[in-house]
Enzyme design. Structure first.
Site, PDB file in Angstrom:
ATOM      1  N   PHE A 237      85.972  53.839  63.127  1.00 35.73           N
ATOM      2  CA  PHE A 237      85.064  54.790  63.756  1.00 35.73           C
ATOM      3  C   PHE A 237      85.619  56.202  63.550  1.00 35.73           C
ATOM      4  O   PHE A 237      86.814  56.432  63.753  1.00 35.73           O
ATOM      5  CB  PHE A 237      84.947  54.459  65.245  1.00 35.73           C
ATOM      6  CG  PHE A 237      83.879  55.223  65.963  1.00 35.73           C
ATOM      7  CD1 PHE A 237      82.544  54.865  65.817  1.00 35.73           C
ATOM      8  CD2 PHE A 237      84.204  56.291  66.768  1.00 35.73           C
ATOM      9  CE1 PHE A 237      81.549  55.577  66.479  1.00 35.73           C
ATOM     10  CE2 PHE A 237      83.215  57.001  67.439  1.00 35.73           C
ATOM     11  CZ  PHE A 237      81.882  56.647  67.291  1.00 35.73           C
TER      12      PHE A 237
ATOM     13  N   ASP B 129      92.042  48.884  67.812  1.00 33.32           N
ATOM     14  CA  ASP B 129      90.962  49.399  68.640  1.00 33.32           C
ATOM     15  C   ASP B 129      89.989  48.243  68.880  1.00 33.32           C
ATOM     16  O   ASP B 129      89.469  47.643  67.933  1.00 33.32           O
ATOM     17  CB  ASP B 129      90.278  50.573  67.928  1.00 33.32           C
ATOM     18  CG  ASP B 129      89.284  51.280  68.843  1.00 33.32           C
ATOM     19  OD1 ASP B 129      88.642  50.581  69.660  1.00 33.32           O
ATOM     20  OD2 ASP B 129      89.141  52.502  68.734  1.00 33.32           O
TER      21      ASP B 129
ATOM     22  N   TYR C 209      82.272  50.842  78.145  1.00 33.06           N
ATOM     23  CA  TYR C 209      80.827  51.036  78.359  1.00 33.06           C
ATOM     24  C   TYR C 209      79.999  50.230  77.373  1.00 33.06           C
ATOM     25  O   TYR C 209      78.784  50.224  77.467  1.00 33.06           O
ATOM     26  CB  TYR C 209      80.456  52.525  78.275  1.00 33.06           C
ATOM     27  CG  TYR C 209      81.027  53.260  77.087  1.00 33.06           C
ATOM     28  CD1 TYR C 209      80.448  53.158  75.838  1.00 33.06           C
ATOM     29  CD2 TYR C 209      82.185  54.030  77.223  1.00 33.06           C
ATOM     30  CE1 TYR C 209      80.987  53.810  74.747  1.00 33.06           C
ATOM     31  CE2 TYR C 209      82.730  54.688  76.137  1.00 33.06           C
ATOM     32  CZ  TYR C 209      82.132  54.575  74.887  1.00 33.06           C
ATOM     33  OH  TYR C 209      82.680  55.205  73.811  1.00 33.06           O
ATOM     34  N   LYS C 210      80.647  49.567  76.402  1.00 35.80           N
ATOM     35  CA  LYS C 210      79.909  48.768  75.427  1.00 35.80           C
ATOM     36  C   LYS C 210      79.729  47.360  76.002  1.00 35.80           C
ATOM     37  O   LYS C 210      78.986  47.169  76.949  1.00 35.80           O
ATOM     38  CB  LYS C 210      80.630  48.808  74.077  1.00 35.80           C
ATOM     39  CG  LYS C 210      80.572  50.218  73.454  1.00 35.80           C
ATOM     40  CD  LYS C 210      81.424  50.403  72.226  1.00 35.80           C
ATOM     41  CE  LYS C 210      81.295  51.834  71.692  1.00 35.80           C
ATOM     42  NZ  LYS C 210      82.368  52.227  70.795  1.00 35.80           N
TER      43      LYS C 210
ATOM     44  N   ARG D 263      70.996  48.648  63.586  1.00 33.46           N
ATOM     45  CA  ARG D 263      72.069  47.842  64.159  1.00 33.46           C
ATOM     46  C   ARG D 263      71.607  47.186  65.455  1.00 33.46           C
ATOM     47  O   ARG D 263      70.934  47.828  66.278  1.00 33.46           O
ATOM     48  CB  ARG D 263      73.249  48.780  64.417  1.00 33.46           C
ATOM     49  CG  ARG D 263      74.518  48.107  64.844  1.00 33.46           C
ATOM     50  CD  ARG D 263      75.629  49.135  64.972  1.00 33.46           C
ATOM     51  NE  ARG D 263      75.439  49.982  66.158  1.00 33.46           N
ATOM     52  CZ  ARG D 263      76.433  50.619  66.791  1.00 33.46           C
ATOM     53  NH1 ARG D 263      77.676  50.529  66.346  1.00 33.46           N
ATOM     54  NH2 ARG D 263      76.191  51.361  67.848  1.00 33.46           N
TER      55      ARG D 263
END
Ligand SMILES: *Cc1c(COP(=O)(O)O)cnc(C)c1O
Length: 397
Positions: free
Chosen positions: A113, A184, A209-210, A356
């Site tokens: 990312f 990560d 938060y995912k 996605r």
């Protein structure tokens, strides 16, 4: 047996929506709404500053860190919450580089990312000690691990394609060449079983938060392997990572173990929401979750390929080689996603051409997958995406 009907009932899912974006922002757990309301009235409202002691606010980063730790194979006392993931990447990388002072190369991959890479670039320039960020293709990582590498810094699941790295194999290879490994887990924690201790990872970081449904901007986590925890130097030496914050000494002395990775005042409202969100995981078997996730993803891939031949699979076909998300590629991907969202199927778009979809067994089932494909097929067959209103890019995609 994990009861996914029970877990689905724990979330607020808006009427008529198929939510396939829990890999980006998990939906609202009903318990979080209640918990935050109580926190506001009974704790913040009534206790005022006494809440730090009486309601245990000061210990929340550690207590909730242990709850997250259980989902990622980390022992008690090795995970702490706070800040955002980008900050935790910076902390982990700075501490890792200090463990290998003679090595100058940070190895990462082009599937990482961007924020992780940007944080590395910023740290390199502040250190000004001649470090180099080497970015290779995901498939080249293993071969690129040589004796110049000090730190291997990877995201286990590629945010765009879902491709899954073999954490255990790559960590071992990193150790064999004398490097340390930072993982990560942004798209892993809550998405698939993770075994940090078993993989012998040195550091790990992630957001909540995912797949962990902690809410927008929920606090991040950091893990430091017990063998390093009392040795590492914290680059962000804030007062709450000090050995005795309330001694108010003028000089910094790191706290014991994982406490030194704390920085400043913890975000208590966010931690309260996350604490309640984590209740959904009680009684969930991660093996069963993985099985259902692969089944949902496989169903989606086969149905989309059958009904929408103009879309190209952008994720690994083998379910064991990806996380819990699927991407399809199309040059009009942005407009296609806007048309989907307009019809209640929420996924997202990742430039340049990926639509996605996240599959989250806690609240998504087969019927949702089939409904999403019906709507997608209608959009593709009838070119419903081909409209000006779907082509205006918003700030957040
Ligand atoms: C989501 C994500 C981030 C976001 O970082 P924040 O500081 O929470 O905004 C960083 N890295 C990875 C790999 C991500 O997937």
């Amino acid at each position: 047996m994990t009861d996914f009907e029970r877990t689905r009932a724990l979330f607020h899912l808006p009427e008529g929506v198929v939510y396939l974006d829990g890999n980006s922002l998990g939906p609202l757990p009903l318990a979080a709404k209640e918990r935050v309301a109580l926190m506001m009235t009974d704790e913040w409202g009534e206790l005022l500053i006494k809440g730090w002691n009486k309601a245990g606010w000061m210990m929340m980063p550690r207590r909730i860190g242990d709850r997250v730790g259980r989902l990622i194979g980390a022992a008690e006392g090795t995970v702490v919450m706070g800040d955002t993931l980008s900050i935790k990447v910076y902390q982990a990388l700075a501490s890792a580089l200090d463990l290998v002072p003679e090595r100058k190369v940070i190895l990462s991959d082009s599937g990482n990312f961007p924020s992780d890479l940007y944080m590395a670039q910023g740290l390199i320039s502040s250190l000004a000690r001649g470090h180099e960020l080497r970015i290779v293709d995901p498939e080249e990582v293993e071969a690129a691990l040589d004796e110049t590498v000090g730190v291997l810094m990877l995201t286990e699941v590629d945010y765009r394609t879902g491709r899954l790295h073999d954490m255990k194999v790559l960590t071992k290879k990193a150790h064999d060449v004398g490097a340390v490994a930072i993982w990560d887990l942004a798209h892993s924690a809550g998405a698939l079983p993770v075994d940090l201790a078993g993989a012998d990872a040195d550091f790990a970081v992630g957001c909540t938060y995912k797949y962990l449904n902690g809410g927008p901007g929920a606090p991040a986590f950091i893990y430091v392997a017990p063998r390093h925890a009392d040795k590492v130097k914290p680059a962000l030496s804030g007062w709450l990572g000090h050995e005795k914050p309330f001694a108010f000494d003028l000089g910094y002395r790191p706290g014991g173990g994982i406490d030194r990775m704390r920085v400043g005042t913890p975000p208590i409202l966010g931690l309260a929401a996350l604490d309640a969100a984590l209740d959904a995981w009680d009684g969930v078997d991660m093996g069963a979750l993985r099985q259902k996730s692969i089944a949902l993803c496989d169903l989606f891939v086969s149905e989309v390929e059958r009904r929408c031949p103009m879309l190209t699979l952008g994720s690994p076909r083998d379910g064991h080689k990806r996380g819990s998300q699927i991407s399809f590629l199309h040059e009009e991907g942005y407009a296609i996603m806007q048309a989907l969202i307009d019809r209640g199927v929420i996924g997202d778009f990742r430039a340049p051409d990926a639509i996605r979809f996240g599959f989250t067994p806690l609240y998504i089932g087969e019927a949702d997958v089939l409904k999403a494909v019906d709507i997608l097929a209608d959009i593709m067959d009838n070119r419903l995406w081909d409209s000006e209103q779907y082509k205006q890019r918003a700030l957040v995609t």
